[in-house]
Design an enzyme around this catalytic site. Structure first.
Site, PDB file in Angstrom:
ATOM      1  N   ASP A 184      49.115 -14.704   0.748  1.00 18.41           N
ATOM      2  CA  ASP A 184      48.232 -14.014   1.683  1.00 18.41           C
ATOM      3  C   ASP A 184      48.802 -12.597   1.712  1.00 18.41           C
ATOM      4  OD1 ASP A 184      47.344 -12.721   4.062  1.00 18.41           O
ATOM      5  OD2 ASP A 184      46.667 -14.666   4.782  1.00 18.41           O
ATOM      6  N   HIS A 185      48.109 -11.641   1.082  1.00 20.82           N
ATOM      7  CA  HIS A 185      48.763 -10.348   0.852  1.00 20.82           C
ATOM      8  C   HIS A 185      49.108  -9.624   2.159  1.00 20.82           C
ATOM      9  CE1 HIS A 185      44.733  -8.506   1.279  1.00 20.82           C
ATOM     10  NE2 HIS A 185      45.359  -7.373   1.506  1.00 20.82           N
ATOM     11  N   HIS A 247      44.050 -13.935   6.759  1.00 17.66           N
ATOM     12  CA  HIS A 247      44.824 -12.765   7.186  1.00 17.66           C
ATOM     13  C   HIS A 247      44.963 -12.669   8.708  1.00 17.66           C
ATOM     14  CE1 HIS A 247      44.264 -11.829   3.083  1.00 17.66           C
ATOM     15  NE2 HIS A 247      43.130 -11.187   3.175  1.00 17.66           N
TER      16      HIS A 247
HETATM   17  C1  BG6 Z   1      40.914  -9.385   0.892  1.00 13.55           C
HETATM   18  C2  BG6 Z   1      39.448  -9.647   1.144  1.00 13.55           C
HETATM   19  O1  BG6 Z   1      41.654 -10.570   1.040  1.00 13.55           O
HETATM   20  O2  BG6 Z   1      41.372  -8.421   1.841  1.00 13.55           O
HETATM   21  C3  BG6 Z   1      38.659  -8.371   1.013  1.00 13.55           C
HETATM   22  O3  BG6 Z   1      38.974 -10.603   0.205  1.00 13.55           O
HETATM   23  C4  BG6 Z   1      39.210  -7.307   1.925  1.00 13.55           C
HETATM   24  O4  BG6 Z   1      37.280  -8.598   1.296  1.00 13.55           O
HETATM   25  C5  BG6 Z   1      40.723  -7.165   1.731  1.00 13.55           C
HETATM   26  O5  BG6 Z   1      38.564  -6.085   1.609  1.00 13.55           O
HETATM   27  C6  BG6 Z   1      41.297  -6.244   2.794  1.00 13.55           C
HETATM   28  O6  BG6 Z   1      42.646  -6.004   2.500  1.00 13.55           O
HETATM   29  P1  BG6 Z   1      43.387  -4.695   3.031  1.00 13.55           P
HETATM   30  O7  BG6 Z   1      44.799  -4.860   2.593  1.00 13.55           O
HETATM   31  O8  BG6 Z   1      42.683  -3.531   2.413  1.00 13.55           O
HETATM   32  O9  BG6 Z   1      43.211  -4.707   4.535  1.00 13.55           O
END
Ligand code: BG6
Length: 499
Positions: A184-185, A247
């Site tokens: 989960d980045h 997230h």
């Molecule tokens: C991803 C989603 O996991 O997270 C995307 O699939 C979203 O739809 C993105 O745009 C948002 O990530 P960050 O790091 O830009 O907030």
């Protein structure tokens, strides 16, 4: 330069090596780790995909990605010394015999470097391809080395609770849970990890981090982009699945978890699962009171005309997929009883911002004169996750002058000012941790399933009751009216750095 412990020899196989994730995120992250001297002395990165490339053309394409997306732009010399470690194999993942090539690569590496490498298989492929790949992989002899062979899985982890359980079942049939790193980045973001430092390395916050002092919590992840050509994926996902199930619930865990007794991966993950299990189950008859959804229409954003969601590529013209979702959760435990957690996320909104707000209760205002009450604002702690990376504590101060007039003022810690832009990208942190065998920032099977359990009643009701008002918000706005109503009926409003 960031401070990393040196790792032992590693081979990373990237399935989906010719794809977008590798191009935009993985190779740029590995390149930055290389510049920070964080990669092992002996390492190999092997792209695996169906597309035809020779090594030179493959490296050229990756260099192009690094030029565009890396936080450090490559100079020719350092790129060339990094690129020496990259190779490519073209293969059809359905052909079982082709997997023997991987065994050969590992054996050649061992012979050349006289060292047994850790092996990472990164699944940068569509989720339905993962089972196709892992079965033949699991038959390779080195995949039984639980301590040194790891497999990295990208979201989505299933489409609902049932499919997530099925996916976990398939994965654990072939690999041990300790070998599985579900990404989960958000958990790799510096500011997210800083929540643990803020809460547990300071004596100031933890004593008041509970229902006695906190009125409510808000977690907001708004984006200005639309679905960016990912209509095919997004049609089957929607905002609740795409952002909240993973997230945002992870952020909620970081805010709400009990203090861990150690930073051991399982200890942290146990504490998070406790939070997810304590989130009150939403009764299906109450969904409309605690959740709101929206879809963006066409319109203008910062002087540019943009299409509505229904006109995006690969989206059906009558689509009922939500591009905005908001919800109110309660956590039924001693710390959080009665404290609402409001969460929201949406595409094509007013600003790109992920932030957490801890809204404290008001102090009793007996002694101050009436005019002080006009500007009286309860304390608030705002945690900017991105793009603002800051922590901001709002408190009352006396305005200079004769009268006792109060003013809310901010005390701010900003990452950029304090650390001069040294923050690694989320994927750098996560890739390094996979290579180091540290699973703290990765999702365990039970975490994923517990998060699905929370959102399932909303998903089920939304699937049954199609929205009649879609599209219901304009690009560049703060989302649909229902979202404002959701929080306004409790006497609050959405808070933003930018509002
Ligand atoms: C991803 C989603 O996991 O997270 C995307 O699939 C979203 O739809 C993105 O745009 C948002 O990530 P960050 O790091 O830009 O907030």
């Amino acid at each position: 330069m960031l401070d990393y412990k040196k790792l032992s020899a590693t081979i990373i196989f990237i399935f989906g090596g010719s794809g977008d994730l590798n191009y935009r995120k993985l190779t740029p992250a590995l390149y930055n780790l290389f510049l920070d001297d964080a990669l092992p002395e002996n390492f190999s990165i092997v792209g695996v995909s169906r597309t035809e490339y020779n090594d030179t053309a493959y490296k050229k394409r990756l260099q192009d990605g690094v030029n565009q997306f890396s936080r450090n732009k490559p100079d020719e010399k350092s790129w060339n010394s990094f690129a020496k470690h990259i190779s490519y194999i073209q293969m059809d993942i359905n052909e079982k015999s082709r997997y023997e090539q991987l065994e050969k690569i590992v054996n050649d590496f061992k012979a050349k470097h006289k060292e047994d490498p850790s092996i990472v298989f990164y699944m940068a492929v569509a989720p339905q391809l993962v089972p196709v790949i892992i079965k033949p992989l699991s038959e390779l002899s080195f995949c039984h080395e639980i301590r040194t062979t790891r497999i990295v899985i990208e979201k989505p982890f299933g489409h609902d609770l049932e499919s997530a359980k099925q996916m976990n079942h398939t994965l654990t049939r072939y690999f041990a849970e300790e070998q599985i790193y579900r990404i989960d980045h958000y958990l790799g973001k510096e500011t997210v990890q800083n929540i643990l430092a803020l809460r547990f390395a300071n004596s100031l916050f933890e004593p008041i981090w509970n229902r006695n002092y906190i009125d409510h919590v808000q977690i907001s992840a708004t984006e200005t982009v639309g679905v960016e050509g990912r209509g095919g994926y997004y049609e089957n996902a929607g905002a609740l699945r795409d952002m909240i199930q993973n997230h945002i619930l992870q952020l909620l865990c970081m805010v709400a978890m009990e203090p861990p007794v150690s930073f051991d991966a399982n200890e942290i993950r146990n504490k998070k699962v406790d939070v997810l299990k304590a989130v009150r189950r939403i009764d299906e008859t109450k969904v409309q009171d605690v959740a709101a959804r929206g879809q963006y229409r066409d319109g203008w954003m910062k002087g540019q005309e943009v299409v509505g969601y229904r006109q995006e590529k690969d989206v059906t013209p009558e689509s009922t997929t939500e591009t905005f979702a908001a919800a109110k959760f309660f956590i039924d435990n001693w710390r959080w009883e009665g404290v609402p957690f409001y969460v929201r996320t949406g595409k094509r909104m007013h600003v790109k911002s992920t932030e957490i707000t801890i809204q404290f209760k008001s102090a009793p205002n007996y002694a101050f004169p009436q005019e002080a009450a006009d500007t009286w604002k309860p304390n608030r702690l705002s945690i900017g996750i991105s793009p603002e990376m800051d922590v901001c504590l709002r408190f009352q101060a006396k305005r200079p002058g004769q009268a006792m007039i109060l003013n809310p003022v901010d005390m701010v810690f900003n990452y950029k000012d304090s650390y001069k832009g040294e923050e690694p990208e989320a994927y750098e942190t996560l890739l390094y941790d996979v290579m180091a065998g540290d699973a703290t920032l990765f999702m365990r099977a039970d975490q994923v399933e517990a998060a699905w359990e929370i959102v399932m009643p909303i998903l089920d009701v939304w699937a049954k009751r199609k929205p009649v008002s879609f599209p219901n918000y304009s690009p560049g706005s703060w989302g649909p009216e229902d979202s404002e109503a959701l929080i306004a009926k409790d006497g609050h409003n959405w808070i933003s750095h930018f509002s």
